[in-house]
Scaffold this motif. Structure first.
Motif, short mmCIF file in Angstrom:
data_model
loop_
_atom_site.label_atom_id
_atom_site.label_comp_id
_atom_site.label_asym_id
_atom_site.label_seq_id
_atom_site.Cartn_x
_atom_site.Cartn_y
_atom_site.Cartn_z
N ARG A 180 0.85 -1.19 0.00
CA ARG A 180 0.00 0.00 0.00
C ARG A 180 0.89 1.25 0.00
NH1 ARG A 180 -3.04 -1.39 3.56
NH2 ARG A 180 -5.02 -1.65 2.48
N LEU A 181 0.67 2.12 -0.97
CA LEU A 181 1.35 3.42 -0.95
C LEU A 181 0.48 4.36 -0.13
CD1 LEU A 181 3.10 5.26 -3.85
CD2 LEU A 181 1.68 6.48 -2.22
N VAL A 182 1.02 4.81 0.99
CA VAL A 182 0.31 5.74 1.89
C VAL A 182 0.77 7.15 1.51
CG1 VAL A 182 -0.12 6.40 4.27
CG2 VAL A 182 0.27 3.99 3.69
N PRO A 183 -0.09 7.95 0.90
CA PRO A 183 0.38 9.21 0.32
C PRO A 183 0.54 10.33 1.33
CG PRO A 183 -1.96 8.98 -0.06
CD PRO A 183 -1.52 7.72 0.62
N HIS A 184 1.53 11.17 1.08
CA HIS A 184 1.63 12.46 1.78
C HIS A 184 1.42 13.61 0.81
CE1 HIS A 184 5.65 13.18 0.10
NE2 HIS A 184 6.00 11.98 0.51
N ARG A 185 1.34 13.24 -0.50
CA ARG A 185 1.09 14.26 -1.51
C ARG A 185 0.33 13.64 -2.69
NH1 ARG A 185 5.47 17.44 -5.39
NH2 ARG A 185 3.98 18.88 -6.33
N ILE A 186 -0.70 14.34 -3.17
CA ILE A 186 -1.45 13.92 -4.35
C ILE A 186 -1.71 15.17 -5.20
CG2 ILE A 186 -3.53 12.80 -5.25
CD1 ILE A 186 -3.89 11.43 -2.57
N GLU A 187 -1.27 15.12 -6.46
CA GLU A 187 -1.48 16.25 -7.35
C GLU A 187 -2.40 15.85 -8.50
OE1 GLU A 187 0.68 18.47 -10.94
OE2 GLU A 187 1.99 18.23 -9.20
N PHE A 188 -3.41 16.68 -8.76
CA PHE A 188 -4.36 16.46 -9.85
C PHE A 188 -4.06 17.46 -10.97
CE2 PHE A 188 -6.27 14.87 -6.03
CZ PHE A 188 -6.93 13.71 -6.42
N TRP A 189 -3.88 16.94 -12.17
CA TRP A 189 -3.53 17.74 -13.34
C TRP A 189 -4.64 17.61 -14.37
CZ3 TRP A 189 -2.91 16.65 -18.49
CH2 TRP A 189 -2.13 17.51 -19.28
N GLN A 190 -5.19 18.71 -14.78
CA GLN A 190 -6.20 18.74 -15.83
C GLN A 190 -5.68 19.57 -16.99
OE1 GLN A 190 -9.73 17.42 -16.15
NE2 GLN A 190 -8.90 17.91 -18.18
N GLY A 191 -5.57 18.97 -18.16
CA GLY A 191 -5.08 19.70 -19.31
C GLY A 191 -5.97 20.87 -19.67
N ARG A 192 -5.36 22.01 -20.01
CA ARG A 192 -6.10 23.19 -20.45
C ARG A 192 -5.45 23.77 -21.70
NH1 ARG A 192 -9.53 25.55 -16.57
NH2 ARG A 192 -10.17 26.87 -18.32
N SER A 193 -6.19 24.62 -22.39
CA SER A 193 -5.72 25.21 -23.63
C SER A 193 -4.47 26.06 -23.41
CB SER A 193 -6.83 26.07 -24.24
OG SER A 193 -6.43 26.63 -25.47
N SER A 194 -3.63 26.11 -24.46
CA SER A 194 -2.40 26.93 -24.46
C SER A 194 -1.42 26.51 -23.37
CB SER A 194 -2.75 28.42 -24.33
OG SER A 194 -3.60 28.82 -25.40
N ARG A 195 -1.51 25.27 -22.93
CA ARG A 195 -0.63 24.71 -21.89
C ARG A 195 -0.82 25.40 -20.54
NH1 ARG A 195 -0.50 21.58 -25.52
NH2 ARG A 195 1.30 20.35 -26.22
N LEU A 196 -1.94 26.11 -20.35
CA LEU A 196 -2.22 26.74 -19.06
C LEU A 196 -3.03 25.75 -18.21
CD1 LEU A 196 -3.03 30.35 -20.29
CD2 LEU A 196 -0.89 29.47 -19.32
N HIS A 197 -2.40 24.63 -17.91
CA HIS A 197 -3.08 23.52 -17.25
C HIS A 197 -3.46 23.85 -15.81
CE1 HIS A 197 -1.57 21.49 -20.74
NE2 HIS A 197 -0.31 21.55 -20.33
N ASP A 198 -4.49 23.16 -15.31
CA ASP A 198 -4.88 23.26 -13.90
C ASP A 198 -4.12 22.20 -13.11
OD1 ASP A 198 -6.76 25.35 -14.09
OD2 ASP A 198 -8.30 23.96 -14.80
N ARG A 199 -3.49 22.62 -12.02
CA ARG A 199 -2.78 21.70 -11.13
C ARG A 199 -3.17 22.02 -9.69
NH1 ARG A 199 3.49 22.16 -12.23
NH2 ARG A 199 3.49 20.42 -10.74
#
Length: 216
Positions: A180-199
């Motif tokens: 089991r990987l017990v996380p201390h960090r989780i990042e969500f990345w959503q692609g957006r236009s012009s490489r101005l992605h949501d993180r």
């Protein structure tokens, strides 16, 4: 004409990720995204496929694609041979990272944390629901070790089949089970236009999580 990498550029316009859309608990958001990936991604993409990165005793990173087999509020579960290369690396350095990428949804999830073995009971329960061939293969394959050829592996499988021929259910090998990987960090990345992605980046903060936005 040869296709260059520049020709393969794409713009990401499917969706966005705002703070208003994101729960305070990253496991809730992961569950939502994972369920959508299961519904949306088409074969040969497997929604539960992820890249697992580990580090050996010489600080050399290693990564490979595995399948996620469970997730709960404690962490992310996968199964393997404890004596494999990754198992030996985890024994030396019980820290790891995993990455999910769902191209149709234009989403990525990065997870970092510590690794622990799941309980024997949990490993037994998962082992019992695997196909018989996979259960016998867990006995037969000396994972990550050098073998002389395919014939050696097939001979080992035949020997294991004979050994357990009179048993209705082969037992779980002592060298095989879950982590089991017990996380201390989780990042969500959503692609957006012009490489101005949501993180949106979640970091463990006591019993809860602290969320912050990162520049793309």
């Amino acid at each position: 004409m040869t296709q260059t990498l520049a020709d393969m550029r794409r713009d990401y316009t499917r969706d966005g990720l705002t703070e208003a859309q994101a729960p305070t608990d990253p496991f809730i958001l992961f569950g939502q995204w994972f369920e959508e990936a299961v519904r949306t991604e088409q074969p040969p993409v497997e929604a539960n496929a992820m890249v697992l990165a580990t580090v050996d005793a010489e600080q050399q990173p290693h990564c490979r694609v595995l399948l996620l087999k469970g997730v709960d509020s404690h962490g992310f579960v996968f199964y393997t041979n404890y004596e494999s290369a990754k198992g030996q690396q985890i024994a030396v350095q019980p820290k790891a990272a995993m990455t999910f990428f769902w191209p149709t949804l234009e989403r990525q999830v990065r997870i970092e944390g510590t690794i622990e073995q799941v309980s024997a009971e949990e490993s037994d329960a998962y082992y019992r629901v695997r196909p018989l061939g996979s259960r016998l293969g867990a006995w037969a394959s000396p994972q990550s070790r050098v073998i002389t050829g395919r014939e050696e592996l097939e001979a080992r499988v035949a020997e294991i089949q004979t050994r357990f021929a009179r048993q209705e259910e082969p037992p779980r090998p002592p060298h095989w089970g879950g982590y089991r990987l017990v996380p201390h960090r989780i990042e969500f990345w959503q692609g957006r236009s012009s490489r101005l992605h949501d993180r949106l980046d979640y970091q463990r903060d006591g019993e809860g999580w602290r969320r912050q936005r990162l520049a793309p």
